[in-house]
Design an enzyme around this catalytic site. Structure first.
Site, PDB file in Angstrom:
ATOM      1  N   SER A  29      21.803 -26.019-115.254  1.00 59.49           N
ATOM      2  CA  SER A  29      23.297 -27.265-115.301  1.00 59.49           C
ATOM      3  C   SER A  29      23.291 -27.317-116.859  1.00 59.49           C
ATOM      4  CB  SER A  29      22.299 -28.704-114.331  1.00 59.49           C
ATOM      5  OG  SER A  29      20.508 -28.744-114.567  1.00 59.49           O
ATOM      6  N   SER A 283      61.350 -36.895-119.658  1.00 59.30           N
ATOM      7  CA  SER A 283      62.062 -35.288-119.806  1.00 59.30           C
ATOM      8  C   SER A 283      62.095 -34.329-120.558  1.00 59.30           C
ATOM      9  CB  SER A 283      63.149 -35.490-118.284  1.00 59.30           C
ATOM     10  OG  SER A 283      63.203 -34.049-118.215  1.00 59.30           O
ATOM     11  N   LYS A 289      65.372 -39.615-118.259  1.00 57.82           N
ATOM     12  CA  LYS A 289      64.524 -40.398-117.884  1.00 57.82           C
ATOM     13  C   LYS A 289      63.375 -41.478-118.294  1.00 57.82           C
ATOM     14  CE  LYS A 289      63.165 -39.127-114.196  1.00 57.82           C
ATOM     15  NZ  LYS A 289      63.195 -38.025-113.508  1.00 57.82           N
ATOM     16  N   ASN A 291      59.256 -42.003-117.042  1.00 59.51           N
ATOM     17  CA  ASN A 291      59.143 -41.684-116.004  1.00 59.51           C
ATOM     18  C   ASN A 291      57.946 -42.406-115.937  1.00 59.51           C
ATOM     19  OD1 ASN A 291      60.269 -39.927-115.312  1.00 59.51           O
ATOM     20  ND2 ASN A 291      59.588 -38.421-116.119  1.00 59.51           N
ATOM     21  N   GLU A 296      51.516 -43.154-111.865  1.00 61.52           N
ATOM     22  CA  GLU A 296      51.981 -41.834-110.873  1.00 61.52           C
ATOM     23  C   GLU A 296      50.408 -40.978-110.903  1.00 61.52           C
ATOM     24  OE1 GLU A 296      55.741 -39.963-110.872  1.00 61.52           O
ATOM     25  OE2 GLU A 296      55.051 -40.785-113.186  1.00 61.52           O
ATOM     26  N   LYS A 331      25.994 -33.948-109.788  1.00 59.94           N
ATOM     27  CA  LYS A 331      25.969 -34.177-111.386  1.00 59.94           C
ATOM     28  C   LYS A 331      27.592 -34.254-111.728  1.00 59.94           C
ATOM     29  CE  LYS A 331      21.073 -33.503-112.521  1.00 59.94           C
ATOM     30  NZ  LYS A 331      21.522 -33.290-110.948  1.00 59.94           N
TER      31      LYS A 331
HETATM   32  N1  ARG Z   1      18.442 -29.419-113.040  1.00 58.95           N
HETATM   33  C1  ARG Z   1      17.702 -29.990-111.682  1.00 58.95           C
HETATM   34  C2  ARG Z   1      18.741 -30.776-110.359  1.00 58.95           C
HETATM   35  O1  ARG Z   1      19.666 -32.089-111.693  1.00 58.95           O
HETATM   36  C3  ARG Z   1      16.584 -30.835-111.878  1.00 58.95           C
HETATM   37  C4  ARG Z   1      15.288 -31.316-111.308  1.00 58.95           C
HETATM   38  C5  ARG Z   1      14.624 -29.920-110.504  1.00 58.95           C
HETATM   39  N2  ARG Z   1      13.624 -29.138-109.915  1.00 58.95           N
HETATM   40  C6  ARG Z   1      13.196 -27.829-109.616  1.00 58.95           C
HETATM   41  N3  ARG Z   1      11.969 -28.595-108.790  1.00 58.95           N
HETATM   42  N4  ARG Z   1      13.948 -26.909-110.030  1.00 58.95           N
HETATM   43  O2  ARG Z   1      18.451 -30.979-109.481  1.00 58.95           O
END
Ligand code: ARG
Length: 463
Positions: A29, A283, A289, A291, A296, A331
């Site tokens: 992540s 445009s 035009k 816009n 929008e 996230k």
């Molecule tokens: N990157 C994880 C999340 O956003 C952090 C927590 C990970 N915890 C775990 N037990 N793998 O949720």
């Protein structure tokens, strides 16, 4: 002593095979959660200080950790930090770098903590700051609306129902309607902030920790109102994010409705407002035009926030207690919602003061569509006619006007009296759009005097 290269996992002890390369990329992540680094470091600093406070770290250890974390924050601020996918997320990247920088003592930071309470804490710290930033932009927009409403307190425009001309209103009154929508959105965000501002830290993985932690101490350091009551709940629920995105979806819905009106009003057919060249685009093929791209786009962006709300509700709905990796998916929808809402409010707060109003076009439109027909009916009622009868009399008068191509105001007294003998010379005052708006002179009404009074109250509420 375990080697701590950037690719070795903290859980390597239990494993005999390395993570498959695609799985590593798939589960990482850090590509998006690096955005949390300031809040992650703030949480770690408070955690380290609490560990020193209860004697789990000595003060020299604590100082080393604090110094290391601050140096890492500085490096990230400067863009001098290399994020590694192998280290999965923001938390493990920072921890690994800390150990690299300060050595063995860095390994003590994670004592009595899990990434589960860490990430939940980071998200709350992040969202708390972003709610404050959103509220600041909202305030700027609401202030702009009040300024334009004040300038246009007497400007008359048609009010619509079913997008058909209904009754005249003042433009100031219309803008104050927008202000009220935003005022409720701001109140929802402030209420949401109260539920965001409690601290998961100390819940550890799910059950709490065997160290004699002082959660009130950590909470105080981080500015949380209190620690979360239940560790299982604290690491698992993301309802505070759903609540924020839900308030954001309503806010975007309101901005989308405003946008729809701006798009209509700036069309050639309405011609009520000019958004200003700085907020429009042209445009590539049609030279004439101009816009209304900004409204929008805001109208369109409301759709993605609604989508994020549905994504998050669906993400949460089947999760058993406690933490599940599903929650990593909270996230991107949240981050995108924050960016979208802040951007939309920002552009609106800049655009509204630049709005040029075509008062003549508004007045002309307000005089069309028999917008004062209700005023004539009310007049008849004041002269002793029952409202239902008055409604019918005026309906016939309107019909007559349509047939001869005139407005009610343009009929002679004789012609009007042919519809009802109670009509006198004083009728002409109620048939004007000015008379119509001035007559709606009560709290919440459209009369210029009421708009000014409402403005005063609105300014006081805005503080
Ligand atoms: N990157 C994880 C999340 O956003 C952090 C927590 C990970 N915890 C775990 N037990 N793998 O949720």
């Amino acid at each position: 002593m375990a080697k701590n290269t950037s690719t070795e996992k903290p859980w390597a002890g239990r494993f005999t095979e390395p993570t498959q390369a695609f799985v590593e990329a798939f589960t990482a992540s850090v590509g998006f959660d690096h955005r949390l680094y300031r809040h992650d470091i703030a949480g770690s600093l408070a955690h380290a200080r609490m560990l020193a406070h209860i004697g789990v770290l000595n003060s020299a250890e604590c100082e080393k950790i604090v110094g290391g974390l601050q140096a890492i924050e500085h490096a990230i601020d400067q863009g001098k930090f290399e994020w590694s996918i192998a280290l999965e997320d923001v938390h493990m990247n920072i921890e690994a770098r800390l150990i690299e920088r300060i050595g063995e003592v860095g390994k003590k930071l994670h004592t009595g903590r899990s990434r589960n309470d860490q990430v939940a804490t980071d998200m709350r710290l992040y969202l708390r700051d972003e709610i404050d930033a959103v509220l600041a932009e909202m305030r700027r927009l609401q202030g702009a609306l009040l300024d334009v409403a004040e300038r246009e307190a007497e400007t008359i425009m048609p009010g619509y129902t079913h997008l058909q001309v209904a009754q005249p209103v003042t433009f100031g009154h219309h803008l104050l309607a927008w202000f009220e929508m935003l005022a409720r959105d701001a109140a929802r965000l402030r209420e949401c902030r109260v539920r965001v501002n409690v601290m998961p830290l100390g819940s550890a993985a799910l059950a709490g920790t065997s160290y004699p932690i002082d959660r009130n101490y950590t909470a105080q350091l981080l500015g949380f109102d209190a620690p979360c009551e239940n560790s299982l709940d604290a690491v698992s629920d993301r309802d505070f994010i759903i609540e924020f995105v839900s308030a954001a979806a309503l806010l975007m819905t309101h901005l989308s409705r405003c946008s729809e009106e701006l798009v209509l009003w700036s069309s050639t057919q309405f011609g009520f407002v000019d958004l200003g060249d700085a907020f429009c685009t042209g445009s590539s093929i049609m030279p004439q035009k101009k816009n209304p791209d900004v409204p929008e786009l805001v109208r369109g962006k409301a759709g993605r926030v609604n989508g994020h709300l549905v994504a998050l509700l669906t993400l949460m709905k089947a999760q058993p207690l406690a933490y599940n990796k599903d929650n990593q998916e909270d996230k991107e929808p949240l981050f995108d919602t924050v960016d979208t809402v802040k951007g939309s409010l920002h552009v609106y707060a800049d655009m509204i003061p630049a709005l040029r109003v075509n008062r003549a076009a508004m007045l002309h439109a307000a005089r069309s569509g028999f917008s004062t027909a209700t005023d004539l009916a009310d007049y008849l009622v004041r002269k002793g006619v029952a409202f239902r009868d008055a409604h019918e009399v005026v309906g016939k008068a309107v019909r007559h006007c349509i047939d001869c191509g005139r407005t009610l105001e343009q009929l002679t007294l004789e012609e009007l009296r042919a519809h009802s003998p109670v009509i006198g010379q004083d009728v002409f005052a109620v048939l004007t759009v000015e008379g119509s708006v001035a007559a709606r002179d009560h709290v919440g009404g459209t009369a210029p005097a009421q708009v000014r009074a409402a403005l005063k109250r609105a300014r006081a509420r805005l503080g």
